[in-house]
Design an enzyme around this catalytic site. Sequence first.
Site, PDB file in Angstrom:
ATOM      1  CG  ASP A 326      -2.004   0.884   1.123  1.00  0.00           C
ATOM      2  OD1 ASP A 326      -2.140   1.709   0.159  1.00  0.00           O
ATOM      3  OD2 ASP A 326      -3.373   0.474   1.636  1.00  0.00           O
ATOM      4  CD  GLU A 530      -6.633   4.990   3.411  1.00  0.00           C
ATOM      5  OE1 GLU A 530      -5.756   4.693   4.118  1.00  0.00           O
ATOM      6  OE2 GLU A 530      -6.298   5.523   2.060  1.00  0.00           O
TER       7      GLU A 530
END
Length: 639
Positions: A326, A530
């Site tokens: 990521d 997020e």
Amino acid sequence: MASTLFSLLAIFIIVMAEFVAGHDPEVSAATAAYKDPSKSIRVRINDLMERMSLSEKIGQMTQIDRSRATTDVMSNYCIGSVLSVSDSVPGQKPGDRTPHNFSSRKWIMTINKLQEAALATRLGIPMLYAIDAVHGHNYAYRSTIFPHNVGLGATRDPQLVKRIGAATALEARATGVRYVFSPTIAVCRDPRWGRCYESYSEDPALVKLMTETMIAGLEGDIPPNYSIKGVPFVETGHRTKVAACAKHFVGDGGTSGGVDRGNAEMPWKELATVHLPPYSTAILKGVASVMLSYSSWNGQKMHANRRLVTGLLKTRLKFRGFVISDFDGIDKIKDANYSYSVEAGISAGIDMVMTPYEFRKFIRTLTYQVEKGIIPMTRIDDAVARILRVKFTMGLFENPYADVEMGSQLGSEEHRELAREAVRKSLVLLKNDDTGRRGPSLPLPKYGAKILVAGTHANNLGYQCGGWTMQWQGQSGNNITQGTTILSAIASTVDPSTEVLYSVDPSAELIELGNFSHAIVVVGEVPYAEFDGDNGNLTIPEPGLTTISNVCDRVVSCVVVLVSGRPLVLEPHLLSKIHALVAAWLPGTEGQGVADLLFGDWPFTGRLPRTWFKRVVLLPINVGDRNYLPLFPFGFGLT
């Protein structure tokens, strides 16, 4: 005898010269086997890798941000992949959050220029351009923004999801993008998690169903006789597909307390039966890559978990595509010890490292570790072979440049109609009381009524799209991109004889003097993404609660449309005021789909993709739990 020996020696010299020529890139690159599409992918990979230096191999393992990807950087470091984050789309300067109408041609010119630099390197290995495509091509102005995955889960329509995947691929290709970070196949088990709307459902079976068809839409239908299980597949026949990325491996939807990037504290059996099944499906459907999660499993960070990445994903599940970290994920393995983090991440099985800005540091560190024998060359070769396998599979060597003629696909009318259909099928009717005058509150009349529209989300395109829309965290306002707000959809649906008045938070006096026959209150969450979306109370943000109370106390037929990425608290006293309640999730740019259902042009068919809890203190609560006491159960939905 001497002449015979001389002849044999001459033959040996000729054969060796041919062998050397065949393996010297300076001598034979133009006719190399890796450039011949008639050769098998295995032969092409082996041939190319024999020609590559260590620096060229590590370059292929490196993905950098567009803002750092100059032509010199591409050439000097043999960069294998470039990505755009929300503030580095073509033509945009880092930190610039102003919406820009960048044409598809601008995107294509930028990407092709970088590709030209990649192809000008010694071996001419094309780079792979990547972007997040969480609910459509969501960083491109004028793109079609589809409902977030939680809404798609409510449709229970896998073929619709497949068509959305195909449309997303077309819009990405319209701008030259060939690799998308999609789909998110997390199984969200706690709505307090800030990424819960990226999950199709709390039910792994429903997530598996949607995963299968989304990947087929993005990459194409894998042929029934296609090679070996786990080999990536991207259809190349019509230049309409992209390489997909299943994310985030594994367990990110099951962290304790729903904390983003947190720790999933659970036994192996729970991880294997709840969170792993969608990945097995993705691999069977030929997904090109898998992205690792920031989260941990029982205290061990996933980016450093060799047991799960190499042992399970690559060996047991036989995944043959590449594993990508990521965003700066490798940096977060161990704070203040970058060298250890690189060693742990690469050793765990990461093949491509998303290191957007500090890529030189990564390249220096990994080069040193390989040269000193800390990281074996076999690990590097495995990573590069996997990356090249995807590039060969998707036809990137034969067709490296973006297609200008694809530009008309961006935000096309056909795709907007598809998004509108998705909105219609995603809305869930939770309550529809009989007001005593004309039966149930919904559908609303189009003719002769006087309707009050209220709420922060009725006339805010950014709010109805949510996070991952033009900006990472999303934005407020109607100028972020092109689309239809819920308010404008209502106004265009009713008959001209129907009066529609809009007020964000109307006063009691305005409501009482207005003599409204009906009211539509549209409220919900403000955009987030997020960890910024982690929420321990899950209440409807103000002034939403106040607006509901003020309006529904004073109008005989009060419809509330809740725009959110997850279920929110609905206290009994509040729910009793509402005559009709609609969960609209985060519908995207096509607000007309909401009005289609409110006024009865289409029936409600959506069903809850996740349990609607009574109180936060009872979380997590999921279908199948021993003590299952929801406000509205999984699968609920009035028709």
